[in-house]
Design a protein around this motif. Sequence first.
Motif, PDB file in Angstrom:
ATOM      1  N   SER A  37       0.822  -1.212   0.000  1.00  0.00           N
ATOM      2  CA  SER A  37       0.000   0.000   0.000  1.00  0.00           C
ATOM      3  C   SER A  37       0.855   1.261   0.000  1.00  0.00           C
ATOM      4  CB  SER A  37      -0.917  -0.006   1.231  1.00  0.00           C
ATOM      5  OG  SER A  37      -0.145  -0.088   2.430  1.00  0.00           O
ATOM      6  N   ASP A  38       2.114   1.158   0.426  1.00  0.00           N
ATOM      7  CA  ASP A  38       3.006   2.318   0.457  1.00  0.00           C
ATOM      8  C   ASP A  38       3.883   2.433  -0.780  1.00  0.00           C
ATOM      9  OD1 ASP A  38       2.139   3.115   3.016  1.00  0.00           O
ATOM     10  OD2 ASP A  38       3.439   1.617   3.945  1.00  0.00           O
ATOM     11  N   GLY A  39       3.796   1.471  -1.702  1.00  0.00           N
ATOM     12  CA  GLY A  39       4.607   1.530  -2.905  1.00  0.00           C
ATOM     13  C   GLY A  39       5.285   0.201  -3.184  1.00  0.00           C
ATOM     14  N   THR A  40       6.346   0.261  -3.976  1.00  0.00           N
ATOM     15  CA  THR A  40       7.049  -0.935  -4.421  1.00  0.00           C
ATOM     16  C   THR A  40       8.235  -1.226  -3.517  1.00  0.00           C
ATOM     17  OG1 THR A  40       6.431  -0.488  -6.711  1.00  0.00           O
ATOM     18  CG2 THR A  40       8.236  -2.034  -6.358  1.00  0.00           C
ATOM     19  N   VAL A  41       8.353  -2.477  -3.081  1.00  0.00           N
ATOM     20  CA  VAL A  41       9.459  -2.930  -2.244  1.00  0.00           C
ATOM     21  C   VAL A  41      10.413  -3.749  -3.108  1.00  0.00           C
ATOM     22  CG1 VAL A  41      10.150  -4.336  -0.270  1.00  0.00           C
ATOM     23  CG2 VAL A  41       8.029  -2.988  -0.180  1.00  0.00           C
ATOM     24  N   LEU A  42      11.707  -3.462  -2.995  1.00  0.00           N
ATOM     25  CA  LEU A  42      12.739  -4.254  -3.659  1.00  0.00           C
ATOM     26  C   LEU A  42      13.513  -5.028  -2.596  1.00  0.00           C
ATOM     27  CD1 LEU A  42      14.548  -5.130  -6.027  1.00  0.00           C
ATOM     28  CD2 LEU A  42      15.892  -3.034  -5.647  1.00  0.00           C
ATOM     29  N   SER A  43      13.504  -6.344  -2.698  1.00  0.00           N
ATOM     30  CA  SER A  43      14.259  -7.194  -1.786  1.00  0.00           C
ATOM     31  C   SER A  43      15.515  -7.688  -2.490  1.00  0.00           C
ATOM     32  CB  SER A  43      13.416  -8.386  -1.329  1.00  0.00           C
ATOM     33  OG  SER A  43      12.299  -7.964  -0.580  1.00  0.00           O
ATOM     34  N   VAL A  44      16.661  -7.471  -1.863  1.00  0.00           N
ATOM     35  CA  VAL A  44      17.934  -8.008  -2.341  1.00  0.00           C
ATOM     36  C   VAL A  44      18.206  -9.238  -1.480  1.00  0.00           C
ATOM     37  CG1 VAL A  44      20.361  -7.519  -2.781  1.00  0.00           C
ATOM     38  CG2 VAL A  44      18.667  -5.684  -2.952  1.00  0.00           C
ATOM     39  N   VAL A  45      17.992 -10.406  -2.044  1.00  0.00           N
ATOM     40  CA  VAL A  45      17.830 -11.631  -1.274  1.00  0.00           C
ATOM     41  C   VAL A  45      19.151 -12.393  -1.171  1.00  0.00           C
ATOM     42  CG1 VAL A  45      16.501 -13.763  -1.095  1.00  0.00           C
ATOM     43  CG2 VAL A  45      15.456 -11.732  -2.118  1.00  0.00           C
ATOM     44  N   VAL A  46      19.436 -12.927   0.014  1.00  0.00           N
ATOM     45  CA  VAL A  46      20.564 -13.830   0.234  1.00  0.00           C
ATOM     46  C   VAL A  46      20.009 -15.135   0.790  1.00  0.00           C
ATOM     47  CG1 VAL A  46      22.683 -14.229   1.524  1.00  0.00           C
ATOM     48  CG2 VAL A  46      22.200 -11.955   0.611  1.00  0.00           C
ATOM     49  N   LEU A  47      20.163 -16.212   0.003  1.00  0.00           N
ATOM     50  CA  LEU A  47      19.627 -17.517   0.398  1.00  0.00           C
ATOM     51  C   LEU A  47      18.163 -17.419   0.838  1.00  0.00           C
ATOM     52  CD1 LEU A  47      22.603 -19.246   2.268  1.00  0.00           C
ATOM     53  CD2 LEU A  47      21.868 -19.501  -0.101  1.00  0.00           C
ATOM     54  N   SER A  48      17.383 -16.711   0.018  1.00  0.00           N
ATOM     55  CA  SER A  48      15.933 -16.595   0.212  1.00  0.00           C
ATOM     56  C   SER A  48      15.550 -15.837   1.472  1.00  0.00           C
ATOM     57  CB  SER A  48      15.272 -17.986   0.242  1.00  0.00           C
ATOM     58  OG  SER A  48      15.602 -18.720  -0.899  1.00  0.00           O
TER      59      SER A  48
END
Length: 218
Positions: free
Chosen positions: A154-165
Motif C-alpha cells: 500500500s506504500d509503494g514498491t518494495v525491492l528485496s535483495v535476497v541472500v539464500l531466500s
Amino acid sequence: MTPPATHWSAPAWRLLRRLWAYEVAMWRSLYRWTLRRPLVTEPGAVPFGHAKSTTPVIWVFIVLSAIEIPAVDLLLPWQSARLAFAFLGVYGLVWMVGLLAMVKTHPHVVAPTGLRLRQSATVLLPIPWENVVSVSTRNRSLPTGRAFQYEQTSDGTVLSVVVLSQTNVDVVLREPTVFALPKGTTEPVTELRIWADEPKEFVAKAREHLARQGARAA
C-alpha cells in the motif's frame, strides 16, 4: 538478397559487457581480498558483511573443484585432454575463490553521507540519509531462485535483495527511487529489504546517523 550478419545483436553485446565487467570485478576483488582491503572508501564509514550464510556454500564448491582436478587427470587417458581439463579446472577453482572474494570485499557500508548497500561487486545501491525514513530489523523468508524480488504494498514498491531466500533489514525511503541493477534500472521503489550478517548492529549504526540528520534539520 539479404547480406549475412556481420555483428552481434545489441542484447548479445550487453551480455558480453556484463560478463566482462563481472570477470574484471572478480580479479579486482581477489586482489583486494589477498591484501585484506574491503571496499570502504569514506572516512568514518563502517562495513557490515552480508556473506556469512553463503560462505559455507561457496567453500563446498571450492573444495569440490579442488578434488575434481586430480580426479579428472586420473580418469582421462589422453595427455592433451588432461592438460585442457587441468587448465579449465584450475581456472574454475580460481574463479570460485574470486567469487568468495567478491562477497567478502564488498560489504554494506553505513557512512556519514548515507547507506551503500551491496550485493557482491556487481550491485551498489547508494542512499543518502536525506532519503531514509527508517531502518529496522525484520527476518523475512522469500521465494527461492531470484536475487532481486519486487513486492507491491500500500506504500509503494518494495525491492528485496535476497541472500539464500532471506532478508533481515528494512530500509524505508522518503521518495520513490530508481536503482541500477545488472539487467537494467529498477522501477521506482519506496523500500529496500536486504540481508546483513549483523542486522542489529547495522540498524543501530544507521539510526545514529539518522538521529544526527534529524538534529541538523531541526
